[in-house]
Design a protein around this motif. Structure first.
Motif, mmCIF file in Angstrom:
data_model
loop_
_atom_site.group_PDB
_atom_site.id
_atom_site.type_symbol
_atom_site.label_atom_id
_atom_site.label_comp_id
_atom_site.label_asym_id
_atom_site.label_seq_id
_atom_site.Cartn_x
_atom_site.Cartn_y
_atom_site.Cartn_z
ATOM 1 N N LYS A 120 0.834 -1.213 0.000
ATOM 2 C CA LYS A 120 0.000 0.000 0.000
ATOM 3 C C LYS A 120 0.870 1.265 0.000
ATOM 4 N N GLU A 150 -8.210 -0.239 0.063
ATOM 5 C CA GLU A 150 -9.046 -1.348 0.526
ATOM 6 C C GLU A 150 -9.028 -2.493 -0.490
ATOM 7 N N GLN A 151 -8.944 -2.139 -1.762
ATOM 8 C CA GLN A 151 -8.880 -3.169 -2.798
ATOM 9 C C GLN A 151 -7.606 -4.003 -2.665
ATOM 10 N N ASP A 171 -6.158 -4.708 0.157
ATOM 11 C CA ASP A 171 -6.449 -5.640 1.255
ATOM 12 C C ASP A 171 -7.291 -6.814 0.764
ATOM 13 N N GLN A 172 -8.269 -6.526 -0.074
ATOM 14 C CA GLN A 172 -9.130 -7.593 -0.591
ATOM 15 C C GLN A 172 -8.340 -8.560 -1.473
ATOM 16 N N LYS A 174 -3.032 8.168 2.714
ATOM 17 C CA LYS A 174 -3.767 6.901 2.699
ATOM 18 C C LYS A 174 -5.265 7.157 2.843
ATOM 19 N N HIS A 215 -8.362 5.820 0.358
ATOM 20 C CA HIS A 215 -8.910 4.752 1.188
ATOM 21 C C HIS A 215 -9.551 3.635 0.360
ATOM 22 N N THR A 216 -10.385 4.000 -0.594
ATOM 23 C CA THR A 216 -11.108 2.990 -1.377
ATOM 24 C C THR A 216 -10.152 2.116 -2.178
#
Length: 540
Positions: free
Chosen positions: A412, A486-487, A489-490, A478, A482-483
């Protein structure tokens, strides 16, 4: 599938010893025989000594498969062993036929993905060797660890992130366990498969495997044969009296003389001095005694050979007679099983995971002692399967295959710094401040030499403050992304469950549901056993 490859070293998931082996570091060369290259195979084949009784091996394998065939024909009169398997078994009688072997425990439902990857690697390597040495035959072999007694390790699998567990109190060799109590786990597994696409096909395979046979070894043979029989994979169960009879002279000699303990202990000391993490340590006696559901260690105490946790014991002469009459009762442990394998197979290569490669390096001196050829060690192929939906996200975020292996936080930070409109690094500013402090330090020491450390202390505190400020800049940015973050992380959660490799956690079942037998075809097509690279396989 599309494939992209990266080096094992670049993934960060493989031990330094494995990387050193792949990179041919000189200090490891005394611990193996030939390099895992086509030239290495050419050299080995020139002087290969086969200790196996080929006729006995082919006869034993034929009998094992006929037993499966007899059981299967009770409910499926048209069932037969695949022709490529029969041809390969027959070819083992010929002097120009050699085996490529991989082995694994009898994990229910084929355990984690690397169970499948090991076998696919063996099959692909036989194809490549046949192309390179057309005057010889090469047979892929799956050695079932049917004598292993660690039921806890094989009693579960994870599919779709759900753990399916076979709850059973068991002892003794796992290959001899009756799978009659597996119904609850079987229903759970089939429930996760669902009914779409190729699910009914796989459900039928596991239903037959675990309900029609009275030994886990036979159930595993049926399932693995259903998946890989068309490629000629030969499956061996070495828990067999005739095969053990071949190994009996070494069983007797090693128990009485404790040669494996001496040889491997000396090797482990050398490896330890090289910084190698030792995988297995030998015992004075490296055999178990098996009888029915019993599998217990042999020890030498008070002048007798005793079976732990029992009243069974032998004098030396009684032990010799027991080995001669009942060799099947003597089961090699992890350090002697490889020697047993190489004695009864015309084998030239063993395919294993990273930990296996390291523990095989511990064994060569023992092979030399017993004058048995040491096989070429091949690190099994590894793969990361990426669904089309995830591939779209990865492409949109401009991530490379190598990027996927970075820890989530590092990835990230890397992505954000690469895509941010702002410069989030304060390194340029710190470089300027460092120059200023150097000037201050020189001025201070001219006034009083003892002020130098004080200046350095101030500089260190400021450096810590600058680093903390940089972290705050990154944290603030960050929030702006954010959105997108998050991807990441997914993606990481899907491809690296529990922050580990997909192949070490997830079962093959849902991949088979989606692609059927073509999933295995694609593995064999894309794997390159001698390239030493990790395959990222993307649905196209």
């Amino acid at each position: 599938m599309d494939v992209a490859c990266i080096s094992y070293k670049e993934t960060g998931f493989f031990s330094p010893t494995v990387i050193d082996y792949l990179e041919d570091k000189p200090e490891l060369r005394e611990f193996y025989s030939h390099r895992p290259t086509l030239n290495g195979f050419a050299d080995l084949l020139k002087n290969k000594k086969v200790t196996a009784d080929r006729e006995l091996l082919a006869t034993t394998l034929t009998d094992q498969y006929q037993l499966i065939e007899q059981y299967a024909r009770i409910w499926d009169p048209g069932f037969s062993i695949p022709q490529p398997v029969q041809q390969n078994i027959n070819s083992l009688k010929e002097a120009n036929t050699y085996t490529i072997t991989t082995g694994h425990q009898l994990n229910i439902f084929a355990g984690p993905l690397y169970f499948i990857y090991k076998i696919a690697t063996a099959i692909k390597l036989t194809q490549q060797l046949k192309a390179q040495f057309p005057d010889k035959n090469f047979v892929p072999v799956y050695w079932m660890a049917s004598e292993d007694h660690d039921f806890a390790e094989i009693s579960y699998t994870t599919i779709g992130g759900k753990k399916v567990h076979w709850w059973l109190e068991s002892s003794g060799a796992t290959g001899r366990i009756h799978p009659e109590t597996i119904r609850q786990a079987l229903n759970q597994y089939k429930g996760v498969l669902g009914m779409a696409d190729h699910a009914p096909e796989l459900a039928a395979i596991v239903e037959t495997a675990y309900t029609r046979f009275d030994r886990l070894a036979d159930a595993t043979r049926y399932m693995v044969n259903a998946l890989f029989g068309r490629y000629g994979l030969v499956i061996i169960d070495a828990d067999n009296q005739r095969l053990k009879q071949q190994f009996a002279p070494i069983i007797e000699q090693d128990i009485i003389e404790q040669n494996s303990f001496k040889n491997i202990t000396a090797t482990n000391e050398k490896l330890h001095n090289l910084g190698v993490h030792i995988q297995v340590n030998p015992r004075e006696i490296n055999f178990f005694y098996m009888k029915g559901s019993l599998r217990e260690r042999l020890v030498f105490e008070e002048g007798r050979y005793k079976v732990l946790n029992t009243d069974i014991s032998f004098t030396e002469e009684q032990l010799r007679q027991e080995i001669k009459k009942h060799p099947q009762k003597f089961s090699p442990n992890v350090v002697m099983r490889p020697l047993y394998q190489e004695c009864i197979l015309p084998n030239i290569a063993y395919i294993g995971g990273g930990a296996e490669i390291v523990y095989w390096l511990e064994l060569k001196s023992n092979f030399d002692h017993y004058k048995v050829d040491f096989p070429i060690l091949i690190l099994r192929n590894s793969g990361l399967v990426v669904r089309k939906e995830s591939a779209v996200k990865i492409k949109r975020m401009e991530l490379s295959p190598a990027d996927l292996f970075k820890p989530a936080d590092s990835l990230k930070n890397y992505w954000m710094k690469k895509h941010s409109e702002h410069n989030l690094s304060l390194q340029t500013e710190w470089a300027a401040l460092t120059g200023i402090f150097e000037t201050i330090k020189q001025r201070a020491t001219r006034i009083d030499p003892t002020l130098g450390p004080s200046t350095e202390a101030v500089q260190a505190r400021l450096k810590k403050a600058i680093d903390n400020l940089e972290k705050k800049l990154v944290k603030a940015e960050k929030h702006n992304y954010h959105t997108r973050l998050e991807q990441i992380d997914q993606i990481k959660a899907e491809l690296f469950p529990k922050d580990s490799l997909q192949e070490r956690n997830e079962n093959f079942g849902l991949l088979y549901v989606k692609w059927g037998q073509s999933f295995i075809d694609e593995l064999i097509r894309n794997f390159e056993p001698l390239d030493f690279e990790f395959a990222v396989l993307t649905e196209n």
